[in-house]
Write a protein that holds these residues in place. Sequence first.
Motif, PDB file in Angstrom:
ATOM      1  N   MET A 173      51.514 -55.951  -1.456  1.00 42.44           N
ATOM      2  CA  MET A 173      52.839 -55.538  -0.910  1.00 42.44           C
ATOM      3  C   MET A 173      52.726 -53.968  -0.995  1.00 42.44           C
ATOM      4  N   SER A 174      53.373 -53.598   0.105  1.00 44.86           N
ATOM      5  CA  SER A 174      53.421 -52.200   0.403  1.00 44.86           C
ATOM      6  C   SER A 174      55.190 -51.807   0.549  1.00 44.86           C
ATOM      7  N   GLU A 175      55.387 -50.707   0.138  1.00 48.83           N
ATOM      8  CA  GLU A 175      56.827 -50.069   0.454  1.00 48.83           C
ATOM      9  C   GLU A 175      56.591 -48.791   0.924  1.00 48.83           C
ATOM     10  N   SER A 176      57.062 -48.626   2.231  1.00 49.67           N
ATOM     11  CA  SER A 176      57.218 -47.078   2.674  1.00 49.67           C
ATOM     12  C   SER A 176      58.666 -46.477   3.086  1.00 49.67           C
ATOM     13  N   THR A 177      58.959 -45.220   2.992  1.00 51.28           N
ATOM     14  CA  THR A 177      60.240 -44.800   3.464  1.00 51.28           C
ATOM     15  C   THR A 177      60.088 -43.795   4.712  1.00 51.28           C
ATOM     16  N   TYR A 178      60.563 -44.036   5.861  1.00 50.30           N
ATOM     17  CA  TYR A 178      60.526 -43.002   6.854  1.00 50.30           C
ATOM     18  C   TYR A 178      61.966 -42.607   7.291  1.00 50.30           C
ATOM     19  N   ILE A 179      61.844 -41.333   7.969  1.00 42.62           N
ATOM     20  CA  ILE A 179      63.339 -40.765   8.439  1.00 42.62           C
ATOM     21  C   ILE A 179      63.284 -41.058   9.927  1.00 42.62           C
ATOM     22  N   ASN A 219      54.238 -57.219  12.672  1.00 39.93           N
ATOM     23  CA  ASN A 219      53.624 -58.233  11.837  1.00 39.93           C
ATOM     24  C   ASN A 219      53.507 -57.816  10.321  1.00 39.93           C
ATOM     25  N   GLY A 220      54.077 -58.647   9.608  1.00 39.93           N
ATOM     26  CA  GLY A 220      53.828 -58.296   8.215  1.00 39.93           C
ATOM     27  C   GLY A 220      54.978 -57.723   7.554  1.00 39.93           C
ATOM     28  N   VAL A 221      55.887 -57.387   8.299  1.00 41.83           N
ATOM     29  CA  VAL A 221      57.139 -56.672   7.548  1.00 41.83           C
ATOM     30  C   VAL A 221      58.014 -57.741   7.114  1.00 41.83           C
ATOM     31  N   GLN A 222      58.273 -57.486   5.726  1.00 40.84           N
ATOM     32  CA  GLN A 222      59.227 -58.417   5.043  1.00 40.84           C
ATOM     33  C   GLN A 222      60.558 -58.108   4.781  1.00 40.84           C
ATOM     34  N   ASP A 223      60.751 -56.900   4.908  1.00 36.78           N
ATOM     35  CA  ASP A 223      62.350 -56.118   4.410  1.00 36.78           C
ATOM     36  C   ASP A 223      62.248 -54.821   5.077  1.00 36.78           C
ATOM     37  N   VAL A 224      63.538 -54.544   5.583  1.00 42.71           N
ATOM     38  CA  VAL A 224      63.643 -53.333   6.105  1.00 42.71           C
ATOM     39  C   VAL A 224      65.225 -52.777   5.774  1.00 42.71           C
ATOM     40  N   GLN A 225      65.246 -51.759   5.150  1.00 41.15           N
ATOM     41  CA  GLN A 225      66.465 -51.393   4.556  1.00 41.15           C
ATOM     42  C   GLN A 225      67.054 -49.905   5.076  1.00 41.15           C
ATOM     43  N   VAL A 226      68.001 -49.997   5.758  1.00 39.89           N
ATOM     44  CA  VAL A 226      68.399 -48.597   6.473  1.00 39.89           C
ATOM     45  C   VAL A 226      69.637 -48.141   5.667  1.00 39.89           C
ATOM     46  N   ASP A 227      69.507 -46.690   5.509  1.00 32.53           N
ATOM     47  CA  ASP A 227      70.464 -45.880   5.180  1.00 32.53           C
ATOM     48  C   ASP A 227      71.187 -44.783   6.243  1.00 32.53           C
ATOM     49  N   THR A 285      59.492 -52.769   3.554  1.00 35.59           N
ATOM     50  CA  THR A 285      58.350 -53.273   2.856  1.00 35.59           C
ATOM     51  C   THR A 285      57.707 -54.410   3.622  1.00 35.59           C
ATOM     52  N   SER A 286      56.400 -54.364   3.403  1.00 32.54           N
ATOM     53  CA  SER A 286      55.422 -55.480   4.251  1.00 32.54           C
ATOM     54  C   SER A 286      54.201 -55.932   3.344  1.00 32.54           C
ATOM     55  N   ASP A 287      53.375 -56.813   3.714  1.00 34.21           N
ATOM     56  CA  ASP A 287      52.712 -57.444   2.967  1.00 34.21           C
ATOM     57  C   ASP A 287      51.175 -56.763   3.390  1.00 34.21           C
ATOM     58  N   ARG A 288      51.111 -55.634   4.236  1.00 36.52           N
ATOM     59  CA  ARG A 288      49.939 -55.043   4.469  1.00 36.52           C
ATOM     60  C   ARG A 288      50.339 -53.650   4.732  1.00 36.52           C
ATOM     61  N   GLU A 289      49.433 -52.492   4.745  1.00 40.18           N
ATOM     62  CA  GLU A 289      49.758 -51.175   5.059  1.00 40.18           C
ATOM     63  C   GLU A 289      49.929 -51.100   6.512  1.00 40.18           C
ATOM     64  N   LEU A 290      51.031 -50.614   6.978  1.00 46.36           N
ATOM     65  CA  LEU A 290      51.524 -50.259   8.283  1.00 46.36           C
ATOM     66  C   LEU A 290      50.894 -49.032   8.790  1.00 46.36           C
ATOM     67  N   THR A 291      50.767 -48.635   9.933  1.00 52.71           N
ATOM     68  CA  THR A 291      50.180 -47.425  10.337  1.00 52.71           C
ATOM     69  C   THR A 291      51.722 -46.705  10.718  1.00 52.71           C
ATOM     70  N   HIS A 292      51.514 -45.371  10.770  1.00 48.16           N
ATOM     71  CA  HIS A 292      52.622 -44.622  11.123  1.00 48.16           C
ATOM     72  C   HIS A 292      52.852 -44.809  12.810  1.00 48.16           C
ATOM     73  N   GLU A 293      51.784 -45.185  13.583  1.00 47.58           N
ATOM     74  CA  GLU A 293      52.088 -45.503  14.891  1.00 47.58           C
ATOM     75  C   GLU A 293      52.795 -46.827  15.285  1.00 47.58           C
ATOM     76  N   GLU A 294      52.478 -47.701  14.279  1.00 45.08           N
ATOM     77  CA  GLU A 294      53.296 -48.973  14.427  1.00 45.08           C
ATOM     78  C   GLU A 294      54.893 -48.964  14.347  1.00 45.08           C
ATOM     79  N   ILE A 295      55.336 -48.038  13.290  1.00 43.39           N
ATOM     80  CA  ILE A 295      56.492 -47.617  12.750  1.00 43.39           C
ATOM     81  C   ILE A 295      57.010 -46.907  14.002  1.00 43.39           C
TER      82      ILE A 295
END
Lengths: 68, 68
Positions: free
Chosen positions: A1-7, A28-36, A45-55
Amino acid sequence: MSESTYIVTGMTCGHCVSSVTEEIGEINGVQDVQVDLSTGNVTVTSDRELTHEEIRSAVTEAGYQLAS
Amino acid sequence: MSESTYIVTGMTCGHCVSSVTEEIGEINGVQDVQVDLSTGNVTVTSDRELTHEEIRSAVTEAGYQLAS
């Protein structure tokens, strides 16, 4: 499981939050997205590492910008 | 043909404009809705006189406020 925060910039309302959540959620692989909305923080939150480019691609598709 | 302009507050983005346009557009007799996001001006063209209450109800349904 991987969790990253972006702006994400440019979101102004709940519709914007929905658009970003939906586009990132389709990656693909994203399990949760929380936006403030007040800070622009998007935590993915994803079940694999996502690339910055995908986001970046999903955020752009929704019509917004990844801050970094 | 009747044309009236109202001020709607709370719209922040194109999604908001779409929501307001859609709800007002569903009022019987409405033929055109033009929204200026920067001013909040909403110009409604219809084939009959609309009541203030009809417009207010549609704007509220969309999640925004009629200024007056």
